[in-house]
Design an enzyme around this catalytic site. Structure first.
Site, mmCIF file in Angstrom:
data_model
loop_
_atom_site.group_PDB
_atom_site.id
_atom_site.type_symbol
_atom_site.label_atom_id
_atom_site.label_comp_id
_atom_site.label_asym_id
_atom_site.label_seq_id
_atom_site.Cartn_x
_atom_site.Cartn_y
_atom_site.Cartn_z
ATOM 1 N N TYR A 41 -15.431 16.262 -17.930
ATOM 2 C CA TYR A 41 -15.694 14.896 -17.850
ATOM 3 C C TYR A 41 -16.733 14.700 -16.906
ATOM 4 C CZ TYR A 41 -15.609 9.573 -16.496
ATOM 5 O OH TYR A 41 -15.806 8.477 -16.306
ATOM 6 N N LYS A 66 -7.059 5.004 -20.291
ATOM 7 C CA LYS A 66 -7.355 5.318 -21.775
ATOM 8 C C LYS A 66 -5.989 5.175 -22.761
ATOM 9 C CE LYS A 66 -11.406 6.771 -20.200
ATOM 10 N NZ LYS A 66 -11.237 6.908 -18.781
ATOM 11 N N ASP A 94 -6.397 17.810 -16.806
ATOM 12 C CA ASP A 94 -6.589 16.302 -17.046
ATOM 13 C C ASP A 94 -6.256 16.318 -18.498
ATOM 14 O OD1 ASP A 94 -7.597 13.991 -18.023
ATOM 15 O OD2 ASP A 94 -9.733 14.126 -16.999
ATOM 16 N N ARG A 112 0.817 -1.118 -0.107
ATOM 17 C CA ARG A 112 -0.077 0.012 -0.194
ATOM 18 C C ARG A 112 0.973 1.088 -0.039
ATOM 19 N NH1 ARG A 112 -1.585 2.307 4.558
ATOM 20 N NH2 ARG A 112 -1.789 0.425 5.814
#
Length: 404
Positions: free
Chosen positions: A113, A212, A187, A61
């Site tokens: 988005y 993406k 972004d 983690r």
């Protein structure tokens, strides 16, 4: 991509991009068996020679070898100093919001988005974070909407699904001129560092949905934040291992593998999408085409100045209503109907019914997301096959000629 007289230092391709993307973060000498392909470290725990002594890694983690490989590669591609990988793009955006406290203000571009819109409206609002969605195309409007409590300015280098482009450098300059402590974040998922490096243009943080183009194979959900700001990185790093919104080791391996062909894929996406966009722009049943590679694009001059190429996302308005646009998508044979984009296969979406359903009818209409707007993510197939598929689907849709 640009005429000689329009070339600037911001639209010149990095000639070493391919070398960086293949070798950054990748050193076989670091691995026990000198693996040419970085090994996947599946272990969640790592041995120490003595209690309290951390020798590299302690707990997955908090850090993992294959995640470090991926983050080093991201750093190299964006001329950055720090990078953090997350379990999704939305997890990365959420981490940015977590930097704020109740009463802080976010200024966000209205054309963002749908998931970002939903996060602010449904989660940030509940946490007492204030925000405004405004049109960023006029930087004077940005200036007038900056408040004393504004801590974060958020926008996209290429908006989805309208393909609007902002002057990243100008936005960064006007915001930082008001107050240097305001975080400017962009972004850059749909452009990638191959076509634009926003840190070089003055932003503080870049967010990527690695799901993406960066991964490019529709088999990973992951996000990343990239920055040169040490203080910001250290805060985000604490949040990352405290909240645990980290990606799996195997997913890090897949994204790192996908990145090795990013530059090759993006060139082919650009070639195919340009051919499709030119075809659509001349079609008698298509009202308008949105593609950053067309000279008719509203921000063509900014694109020439700040980008080194064009991606594979094309959106267009078919001459008809919701029945026509729905029938068009249902008639496609090569395109998959899905909400995602940026992968090797070609995809199609109807934003008003899919990616932007969280917006009200008024919000969709005001931003141009009408019932006849169709978004295509052009893949790596033979472009003429894609054009032929679109042609038969358009004819089957019942769309009328614009002249009628």
């Amino acid at each position: 991509m640009c005429d000689d007289d329009s070339t600037t230092k911001y639209n010149r391709r990095d000639p070493k991009f391919g070398t960086k993307i293949v070798h950054a973060g990748h050193n076989p000498a670091e691995w026990t068996y000198k693996d040419v392909v970085p090994p996947i470290a599946m272990s969640t725990i790592f041995n120490s020679s003595s209690p309290g002594v951390i020798e590299g890694y302690e707990y997955t983690r908090c850090g993992n070898p294959i995640r470090s490989v991926l983050e080093k590669c991201l750093i190299a591609l964006d001329h950055a100093k720090y990078a953090l990988a997350y379990s999704s793009g939305m997890a990365a955006i959420s981490s940015m919001v977590n930097l704020l406290v109740p009463g802080d203000h976010i200024l966000c571009s209205s054309d963002v988005y749908g998931g970002t819109h939903r996060l602010l409206n449904m989660v940030a609002k509940q946490a007492g974070i204030l925000f405004d969605f405004i049109d960023f195309s006029d930087t004077a409007t940005i200036v007038t909407n900056i408040k004393p409590n504004t801590k974060l300015v958020w926008f996209e280098s290429l908006s989805n699904p309208l393909m609007n482009v902002l002057d990243v450098q100008k936005v960064s300059e006007v915001v930082h001129k008001i107050r240097a402590d305001i975080i400017v974040a962009v972004d850059n998922s749909f452009v990638t560092p191959y076509f634009q490096r926003p840190l070089d243009l003055g932003v503080d943080v870049i967010m990527y949905s690695l799901s993406k183009y960066m991964n490019g194979h529709s088999d990973v959900v992951m996000g990343a934040l990239v920055t040169n700001n040490k203080d910001l990185y250290e805060k985000l790093h604490v949040f990352q291992y405290t909240c645990g919104n980290i990606p799996s080791s195997f997913d890090c391996y897949l994204v790192n593998r996908g990145l090795k062909t990013l530059h090759v894929r993006m060139d082919q996406h650009m070639k195919n999408a340009t051919a499709v966009a030119v075809y659509l722009e001349s079609h008698p049943k298509v009202v308008r085409v949105n593609y950053m590679g067309l000279p008719s694009h509203r921000q063509h001059e900014i694109i020439k100045k700040q980008f080194t190429g064009h991606n594979g996302i094309v959106s267009f308005y078919i001459n008809g209503g919701i029945e026509v646009s729905t029938k068009l998508l249902e008639s496609l044979k090569l395109f998959c109907i899905t909400c995602s984009l940026g992968c090797y296969e070609s995809l199609a979406a109807l934003p008003c019914k899919m990616t932007h359903t969280s917006l009200t009818d008024e919000e969709r209409q005001s931003t141009g997301i009408h019932d006849n707007l169709i978004r295509l993510s052009i893949g790596l197939e033979y472009y003429q096959d894609l054009i032929d598929d679109l042609e038969q689907a358009i004819q089957a849709s019942g769309a009328m000629d614009k002249s009628q």
